[in-house]
Design a protein around this motif. Sequence first.
Motif, PDB file in Angstrom:
ATOM      1  N   ILE A 179       0.865  -1.186   0.000  1.00 18.59           N
ATOM      2  CA  ILE A 179       0.000   0.000   0.000  1.00 18.59           C
ATOM      3  C   ILE A 179       0.896   1.227   0.000  1.00 18.59           C
ATOM      4  O   ILE A 179       1.833   1.324   0.800  1.00 18.59           O
ATOM      5  CB  ILE A 179      -0.933   0.028   1.230  1.00 18.59           C
ATOM      6  CG1 ILE A 179      -1.825  -1.217   1.261  1.00 18.59           C
ATOM      7  CG2 ILE A 179      -1.782   1.302   1.232  1.00 18.59           C
ATOM      8  CD1 ILE A 179      -2.700  -1.308   2.501  1.00 18.59           C
ATOM      9  N   GLN A 180       0.608   2.162  -0.890  1.00 20.31           N
ATOM     10  CA  GLN A 180       1.421   3.379  -0.990  1.00 20.31           C
ATOM     11  C   GLN A 180       0.527   4.582  -1.255  1.00 20.31           C
ATOM     12  O   GLN A 180      -0.341   4.532  -2.119  1.00 20.31           O
ATOM     13  CB  GLN A 180       2.437   3.215  -2.126  1.00 20.31           C
ATOM     14  CG  GLN A 180       3.354   4.415  -2.339  1.00 20.31           C
ATOM     15  CD  GLN A 180       4.460   4.103  -3.326  1.00 20.31           C
ATOM     16  OE1 GLN A 180       5.536   3.648  -2.946  1.00 20.31           O
ATOM     17  NE2 GLN A 180       4.217   4.346  -4.594  1.00 20.31           N
ATOM     18  N   GLU A 181       0.752   5.639  -0.487  1.00 22.29           N
ATOM     19  CA  GLU A 181      -0.002   6.884  -0.663  1.00 22.29           C
ATOM     20  C   GLU A 181       0.944   8.032  -0.996  1.00 22.29           C
ATOM     21  O   GLU A 181       2.089   8.062  -0.539  1.00 22.29           O
ATOM     22  CB  GLU A 181      -0.795   7.213   0.608  1.00 22.29           C
ATOM     23  CG  GLU A 181      -1.914   6.223   0.893  1.00 22.29           C
ATOM     24  CD  GLU A 181      -2.688   6.549   2.161  1.00 22.29           C
ATOM     25  OE1 GLU A 181      -3.862   6.171   2.247  1.00 22.29           O
ATOM     26  OE2 GLU A 181      -2.103   7.169   3.080  1.00 22.29           O
ATOM     27  N   LEU A 214       5.642  13.312  -1.003  1.00 21.77           N
ATOM     28  CA  LEU A 214       6.210  12.246  -0.185  1.00 21.77           C
ATOM     29  C   LEU A 214       5.384  10.993  -0.423  1.00 21.77           C
ATOM     30  O   LEU A 214       4.149  11.033  -0.363  1.00 21.77           O
ATOM     31  CB  LEU A 214       6.170  12.598   1.304  1.00 21.77           C
ATOM     32  CG  LEU A 214       7.256  13.504   1.874  1.00 21.77           C
ATOM     33  CD1 LEU A 214       7.060  13.645   3.378  1.00 21.77           C
ATOM     34  CD2 LEU A 214       8.649  12.956   1.573  1.00 21.77           C
ATOM     35  N   LEU A 215       6.068   9.888  -0.703  1.00 24.18           N
ATOM     36  CA  LEU A 215       5.405   8.604  -0.848  1.00 24.18           C
ATOM     37  C   LEU A 215       5.614   7.837   0.450  1.00 24.18           C
ATOM     38  O   LEU A 215       6.750   7.667   0.910  1.00 24.18           O
ATOM     39  CB  LEU A 215       6.003   7.804  -2.000  1.00 24.18           C
ATOM     40  CG  LEU A 215       5.586   8.137  -3.422  1.00 24.18           C
ATOM     41  CD1 LEU A 215       5.901   9.581  -3.787  1.00 24.18           C
ATOM     42  CD2 LEU A 215       6.243   7.184  -4.411  1.00 24.18           C
ATOM     43  N   ILE A 216       4.526   7.373   1.048  1.00 21.34           N
ATOM     44  CA  ILE A 216       4.624   6.525   2.226  1.00 21.34           C
ATOM     45  C   ILE A 216       3.980   5.190   1.896  1.00 21.34           C
ATOM     46  O   ILE A 216       2.860   5.140   1.383  1.00 21.34           O
ATOM     47  CB  ILE A 216       3.973   7.165   3.478  1.00 21.34           C
ATOM     48  CG1 ILE A 216       3.960   6.166   4.642  1.00 21.34           C
ATOM     49  CG2 ILE A 216       2.579   7.676   3.182  1.00 21.34           C
ATOM     50  CD1 ILE A 216       3.485   6.744   5.947  1.00 21.34           C
ATOM     51  N   GLY A 217       4.732   4.116   2.129  1.00 18.58           N
ATOM     52  CA  GLY A 217       4.226   2.807   1.760  1.00 18.58           C
ATOM     53  C   GLY A 217       4.627   1.743   2.760  1.00 18.58           C
ATOM     54  O   GLY A 217       5.496   1.952   3.618  1.00 18.58           O
ATOM     55  N   ALA A 218       3.994   0.585   2.634  1.00 12.70           N
ATOM     56  CA  ALA A 218       4.303  -0.540   3.516  1.00 12.70           C
ATOM     57  C   ALA A 218       3.989  -1.840   2.794  1.00 12.70           C
ATOM     58  O   ALA A 218       3.042  -1.907   2.003  1.00 12.70           O
ATOM     59  CB  ALA A 218       3.506  -0.452   4.812  1.00 12.70           C
ATOM     60  N   ALA A 219       4.788  -2.865   3.067  1.00 11.72           N
ATOM     61  CA  ALA A 219       4.533  -4.221   2.577  1.00 11.72           C
ATOM     62  C   ALA A 219       3.932  -5.010   3.731  1.00 11.72           C
ATOM     63  O   ALA A 219       4.596  -5.230   4.751  1.00 11.72           O
ATOM     64  CB  ALA A 219       5.819  -4.869   2.083  1.00 11.72           C
TER      65      ALA A 219
END
Length: 353
Positions: A179-181, A214-219
């Motif tokens: 997921i990346q915003e 800024l891209l904030i993401g997580a696996a």
Amino acid sequence: MYDIVIVGSGPAGSTLARLIGDKYKVLLIDKRDLENENPKNIVNKCCGGLLAPDAQKMIAKLGLGIPKDILVNPQLFAVRAIDLTNNLERLYQRFYFNMDRNKFDRWLVSILPTGVDKKFNSFFKNFAEIPGGYEIRYIYNGQETSAKTRVIIGADGAFSGIRNSISKDTNTPEKYISIQEWFESTGYMPYFTAIFDEEISDFYSWIIPKDNYLLIGAALRPRENTRDKYNLLKTKLTQLGFIFNNKLKTEGAYIYRPRKVSQLCVGRDGIALVGEAAGAISPSSAEGISYSLKSSLYLAQSLKEGIDGFLDRYNQRMKDIRLNLLIKILKSPAMYNPFIRQLAMKSGIQSIK
């Protein structure tokens, strides 16, 4: 009748099409519209858009140079590692090309040989064996159509429809949800930030500056309250002083995380897999572009020697990637075991003071 149908036009599929397009009659299909500047249906690849050193090396090996309009600010020379589990932070020197991933994929398509037949806005459905090869069915601009081919190449990433069709067993890499915003940003951040927190994920999360965003993401592991854990990540980062205002968009995708070398699958019969569809992606960093380029090069070399026996030749060349994956699998505990990671970060080895 095509010689080769390639499903997926990311770095793996487009590179393969470029390398074999002058020798074979090739059909390349992708769900995205990678030719029109203003496509009606915008489907972006969920990717941080960082070209790691291994991928840079493959770009050089392929004799390519990236146009400057694909790069974005800032170019990154450091990784800020934040270990929320152990309350530690370190800065490490690393070298990344920061780029616009959508423009990167479009550029790779723009340099294809003119003989490659491209069908974008296309969704793969299924295929069936026929005398001399296969018949593949797909949706093109809303209409179901078909094509006959001698060889099918799955370059369709994690959760590959091609791989699923030929390999029903459970020996596939673990699947994570990425997921990346994108958020508007007026600050300056000269590094790629990697976040480790077992409460959120046993993999990692990231923050990447990209021009004014800024891209904030997580696996994250599927079916384990992924949205709640992603929101918890943003809450913790906000408490550290990060500011996320004016969200532009949200992206999501499945990604593979191989745990065993045996989870790499090159294909079967007249069907081959490249890039992440084959399971070729780093289990420690989720970097996949270098593997996409390298596996496509190996497959192209195998096909240039002829279609007969190409899969055996491809399998032999993939020994290099298997060894690389084994090294990364052995390396992963140093990054993802909280105790070992704590020792490594506290030592300060290779960090920038």
